[in-house]
Scaffold this motif. Structure first.
Motif, PDB file in Angstrom:
ATOM      1  N   UNK A 169      45.246  63.997   0.751  1.00 44.78           N
ATOM      2  CA  UNK A 169      44.271  64.807   1.473  1.00 44.78           C
ATOM      3  C   UNK A 169      44.532  64.754   2.976  1.00 44.78           C
ATOM      4  N   UNK A 170      44.835  63.543   3.467  1.00 45.15           N
ATOM      5  CA  UNK A 170      45.119  63.376   4.894  1.00 45.15           C
ATOM      6  C   UNK A 170      46.289  64.261   5.304  1.00 45.15           C
ATOM      7  N   UNK A 192      40.936  69.134  14.038  1.00 41.71           N
ATOM      8  CA  UNK A 192      41.321  68.896  12.642  1.00 41.71           C
ATOM      9  C   UNK A 192      42.340  67.762  12.574  1.00 41.71           C
ATOM     10  N   UNK A 193      43.291  67.780  13.523  1.00 41.15           N
ATOM     11  CA  UNK A 193      44.298  66.720  13.560  1.00 41.15           C
ATOM     12  C   UNK A 193      43.622  65.368  13.783  1.00 41.15           C
ATOM     13  N   UNK A 241      52.123  55.442   2.962  1.00 37.32           N
ATOM     14  CA  UNK A 241      50.677  55.274   2.835  1.00 37.32           C
ATOM     15  C   UNK A 241      50.320  54.706   1.477  1.00 37.32           C
ATOM     16  N   UNK A 274      47.496  71.235   8.188  1.00 38.37           N
ATOM     17  CA  UNK A 274      46.777  72.456   8.565  1.00 38.37           C
ATOM     18  C   UNK A 274      46.434  72.423  10.046  1.00 38.37           C
ATOM     19  N   UNK A 275      45.914  71.270  10.508  1.00 36.32           N
ATOM     20  CA  UNK A 275      45.522  71.153  11.906  1.00 36.32           C
ATOM     21  C   UNK A 275      46.709  71.272  12.842  1.00 36.32           C
ATOM     22  N   UNK A 276      47.767  70.524  12.539  1.00 36.41           N
ATOM     23  CA  UNK A 276      48.901  70.476  13.462  1.00 36.41           C
ATOM     24  C   UNK A 276      49.637  71.808  13.524  1.00 36.41           C
ATOM     25  N   UNK A 298      41.970  64.168  10.661  1.00 38.53           N
ATOM     26  CA  UNK A 298      42.936  63.646   9.689  1.00 38.53           C
ATOM     27  C   UNK A 298      43.372  62.239  10.089  1.00 38.53           C
ATOM     28  N   UNK A 309      45.077  59.773  -3.463  1.00 43.26           N
ATOM     29  CA  UNK A 309      44.420  61.068  -3.285  1.00 43.26           C
ATOM     30  C   UNK A 309      43.960  61.226  -1.842  1.00 43.26           C
ATOM     31  N   UNK A 310      43.498  60.122  -1.246  1.00 40.46           N
ATOM     32  CA  UNK A 310      43.135  60.180   0.167  1.00 40.46           C
ATOM     33  C   UNK A 310      44.388  60.421   1.007  1.00 40.46           C
ATOM     34  N   UNK A 355      50.757  60.124  -7.183  1.00 40.29           N
ATOM     35  CA  UNK A 355      50.049  61.406  -7.241  1.00 40.29           C
ATOM     36  C   UNK A 355      50.324  62.184  -5.968  1.00 40.29           C
ATOM     37  N   UNK A 381      45.165  67.913   5.483  1.00 41.43           N
ATOM     38  CA  UNK A 381      44.344  68.233   6.656  1.00 41.43           C
ATOM     39  C   UNK A 381      45.197  68.201   7.915  1.00 41.43           C
ATOM     40  N   UNK A 382      46.017  67.147   8.013  1.00 44.13           N
ATOM     41  CA  UNK A 382      46.863  66.974   9.192  1.00 44.13           C
ATOM     42  C   UNK A 382      47.809  68.170   9.345  1.00 44.13           C
ATOM     43  N   UNK A 418      46.960  52.897   0.449  1.00 41.72           N
ATOM     44  CA  UNK A 418      45.849  53.829   0.593  1.00 41.72           C
ATOM     45  C   UNK A 418      45.704  54.554  -0.731  1.00 41.72           C
ATOM     46  N   UNK A 419      44.499  54.813  -1.129  1.00 47.69           N
ATOM     47  CA  UNK A 419      44.285  55.615  -2.327  1.00 47.69           C
ATOM     48  C   UNK A 419      45.150  56.883  -2.220  1.00 47.69           C
ATOM     49  N   UNK A 423      48.908  65.299  -4.182  1.00 47.58           N
ATOM     50  CA  UNK A 423      48.118  66.499  -3.934  1.00 47.58           C
ATOM     51  C   UNK A 423      48.408  67.014  -2.530  1.00 47.58           C
TER      52      UNK A 423
END
Lengths: 425, 381
Positions: free
Chosen positions: A213-214, B342-343, A200, A220-222, B346, A209-210, A154, A217-218, A206-207, A156
């Protein structure tokens, strides 16, 4: 009650369900016809004309504008849809239903545009051109998803992969002074994130979907962190420019089709090539059979000697590379600069296109075109000042996907082992 | 006593190492993106001491500012608790759904649905505070529950995977809020930007002190956490939820209504996220602007870090509250962009969700309560 009568009972309930569905669809057609006739037809003052421009400035042969009487066209289209709805209710189109539904949808959109453009002018070719352009990253992203999910992983994380690739594309292209190098960099980073997702979900189980998601998020943040830290200080690293438009000789001179299909940048051509290639690859080659076997029934694939995990690794990395190409579109194919969170949920629309397109490249392209059309219509409607709020057009992709996964219109099923880790044993 | 402590230590070991690792990798990113530190590293061979001390200064400067602005003093702690309030609630939302075997990544949409409805009740009604505030809160919970419930009903009735439906519902909510804020009903008079009217005084959550921003929503969140714990682990309903989460087919065989439990769980999960939205608009912001809060995604980290247990979620929310409250101070004092938080979040999720990763890095053996996390099955059927 004997087994035979029970079986007959089951049969009739399933037939009844089918008949009910057929009736619902017929009613939907009639409702569409009613909206078209009453809303788009009578909603316009008599005597107004809708003007559709067919030329884009400076390209192709010149065609005269298409001028049609607004009310009449909407009425005729409404009658066509009403007729189709009546036939559907009376005896039902069984095999040809998808084609008929497409005709009704096209009539509805045409009536809508006629209504929106009543007493005004609307550039149809420009609209189609922008639809294809906006559909390109969605279709590429959805194809990336098709690859991963056909192999049973999957994805996402499309949004995160596209965002990171958009950032990398801008950075590498600016540093190298060559946009094509930027595209290569973006594709490489997409592949790298594909590898992260694969590691992963396959090695660390690791699931999925998780895991996705990671990555989102990673990413966007980075990218936000780095663009504030680096791009604000060294602005020359964020000025890659846009890949130029390549006009295909002769074909680009065709009216309407020329500017829409044959005067585009590299990304559009790549997408138009990738979709048939992927379709043939997945459904007509040994490689595709393996990928699909791993996604549908990994145990069976393992039994006949396919290395399930290796196929998954390779396919997910390839999918990541395609997502990277999709991401590069935003900086190198459209804006020419990286902005924070510039994909703005397009990765999730690509995911929606993947589901709406039933995990098939051609379906994904069709869905991407529909969503791209909704997006470009939204930007054009503001000019025509129709009373429909643009937010509802932007909502359309998500609503359509909700209807599709719920089985209200058709049914979309994922590969059987999509999302399940494979443990040999 | 010592056995209980040892058990608590074992349970907290992986989360603690995960947080430590995430902060370490975050520090590395801060150093790599710092031009001074990079210059010193380029002359590492000539002067290794300077490279190391500059890096240390950069990282300790950033993290020092982070903890000073989140824990150093009365006002700082108030800001941390303020940030933690919605996090507790969204974390509980994801936790409750996890326990039923559902993955609620629709926290953002449910938050928006709750916030939009609460704001509407908050500015439109003119009734006494004793009625107004409870009504505004209840409206937010109801709207969030409705938004989550849609995904639950779709799952129970048609088998549509909740991950797909909640993602789609997030964006539908986002556009709906954009639309609402463009209408005269919601948009503040005299403003052209998307911002709602102000919540009336009678619907605002009271503050603990006039000079601090932390509000009664914190108490509400903690009471709710206790309530969720009771519901999950002390009630029949909770037993059913957990049974369905552990194995839907076994629960169905035992005669439990699996579909109904899914709907109920998504209603509760949505309601919790809706309450987070309600407390945010009634306690701090007093109005609504468009855009995602991204709390829904943080909530996944919280539920994982808190091991899907209400007490763990509260602890995790306090920690994330520290990070979020400190981020602004860090940006101001050490000019480290807030997005590093945010990093780090995550990275925390990766390390918690992949215990085998942490174990292989720190070479610790497998223990109880450290198994891999797996919630969702295939999303095709």
């Amino acid at each position: 009650m004997t087994a035979a009568t029970r079986a007959a009972g089951v049969l009739t309930t399933s037939q009844a369900a089918e008949r009910r569905r057929a009736r619902t669809i017929g009613v939907v057609f009639l409702l569409a016809a009613a909206v078209m006739g009453a809303g788009f037809g009578l909603g316009v003052e008599a005597g107004l004309d809708s003007t559709f421009g067919l030329n884009v400035r400076g390209t192709g042969a010149e065609l005269p504008d298409l001028v049609v009487p607004s009310r009449l066209v909407a009425a005729v289209l409404a009658v066509v849809c009403a007729g189709l709805g009546g036939v559907q209710l009376a005896r039902g189109f069984t095999r040809r239903l998808p084609a008929v539904a497409a005709v009704v949808a096209v009539c509805f959109v045409a009536a809508f545009l006629t209504w929106a453009a009543a007493g005004a002018s609307f550039n149809l070719t420009g609209m189609l051109q922008s639809t294809l352009l906006r559909a390109t990253p969605l279709a590429l992203g959805a194809c990336a998803g098709v690859l991963c999910e056909r192999a049973g992983v999957v994805n996402i994380a499309l949004e995160g992969m596209m965002l990171t690739a958009a950032f990398t594309g801008a950075l590498v292209a600016s540093a190298a002074g060559d946009q094509l190098v930027g595209v290569v960099g973006a594709v490489a980073v997409g592949g790298l994130l594909g590898l992260v997702l694969a590691l992963l979900s396959i090695r660390y189980r690791v699931d999925q979907i998780i895991g996705g998601t990671v990555i989102n998020i990673f990413a966007l943040g980075l990218t936000s962190f780095l663009s504030q830290k680096v791009f604000s200080e060294y602005q020359e690293l964020n000025s890659p420019g846009v890949l130029r438009v390549v006009r295909i000789p002769l074909l680009a001179e065709l009216p309407v089709l020329g500017p829409v299909l044959f005067a585009n940048n590299l990304f559009v051509y790549a997408m138009l090539l990738l979709v048939p290639l992927l379709t043939i690859g997945l459904f007509r080659t040994r490689w595709g059979l393996r990928v699909r076997a791993v996604g549908e029934h990994p145990r069976a694939a393992d039994t006949v000697g396919i290395d399930v995990l290796q196929v998954r690794y390779r396919t997910v990395v390839l999918g990541g590379m395609v997502a990277g190409l999709a991401g590069a579109f935003f900086t190198l194919g459209s804006v020419g600069r990286f902005d924070e969170n510039m994909t703005a949920g397009r990765g999730f629309i690509a995911l929606a296109a993947l589901i709406f397109g039933r995990w098939h490249p051609v379906g994904a392209l069709a869905a991407a075109l529909v969503f791209g059309f909704a997006e470009s219509l939204q930007s054009k409607l503001a000019i025509l000042s129709t009373p429909i709020p643009s937010e509802f057009l932007l909502m359309a992709p998500y609503l359509v996907t909700l209807l599709v996964v719920a089985g209200v219109v058709g049914r979309s099923r994922a590969p059987a082992a999509d999302g399940q880790p494979y443990v040999k044993g | 006593m010592s056995a209980a402590l040892a058990r608590a230590g074992r349970v907290a070991l992986v989360p603690a190492l995960a947080i430590f690792s995430a902060l370490a990798v975050g520090g590395l990113i801060i150093v790599v993106s710092d031009s001074t530190a990079l210059r010193d590293w380029s002359s590492f061979v000539a002067n290794p001491g300077r490279a190391l001390s500059t890096s240390w200064d950069v990282v300790s400067g950033a993290y020092g500012a982070l903890f000073r602005t989140s824990l150093g003093g009365r006002r700082a702690i108030s800001e941390t608790l303020l940030e933690a309030t919605p996090l507790v609630l969204t974390g509980l939302s994801v936790t409750f759904a996890f326990r039923a075997g559902l993955f609620n990544i629709g926290g953002d949409g449910q938050f928006l649905a709750g916030a939009l409805t609460s704001v509407y009740v908050g500015f439109s009604l003119d009734i006494p505070a004793a009625l107004h505030l409870p009504l505004a809160l209840a409206a937010g919970v109801a709207a969030g529950a409705l938004w989550g419930g849609i995904a639950g009903v779709l799952k129970a009735r048609t088998g549509a995977h909740e991950v797909i439906t909640t993602i789609m519902l997030n964006f539908v909510a986002l556009r709906l809020v954009d639309y609402a804020l463009s209408t005269d009903v919601f948009r503040r008079t005299g403003r052209s930007d998307p911002i709602s009217k102000q919540v009336l005084e009678t619907a605002r959550l009271p503050r603990f002190s006039d000079d601090l921003r932390v509000h009664a929503g914190l108490v509400l969140a903690l009471v709710t956490a206790y309530g969720v714990w009771w519901l999950l682990f002390r009630s029949t309903t909770g037993f059913r939820v957990r049974a369905v989460g552990a194995s839907p087919s076994a629960a169905r065989y035992a005669g439990m209504a699996v579909g109904g439990t899914w709907v109920l769980s998504m209603l509760v999960a949505g309601g919790l996220a809706g309450l987070a939205g309600a407390t945010t608009v009634l306690g701090v912001r007093f109005s609504l602007t468009g855009g995602f809060s991204n709390l829904g995604f943080d909530a996944i980290a919280l539920a994982l870090l808190g091991r899907s247990h209400p007490a763990g979620v509260v602890a995790a929310a306090l920690l994330f509250g520290v990070l979020r409250a400190g981020a602004t101070g860090m940006a101001a004092e050490a000019s480290t962009p807030v997005d590093i938080i945010v990093v780090i979040q995550a990275l925390v999720i990766v390390f918690v969700a992949a215990p085998s990763l942490i174990r292989s890095v720190y070479r610790i053996g497998a223990g109880r309560g450290t198994g891999p996390v797996a919630f969702s099955s295939s999303w095709g059927s």
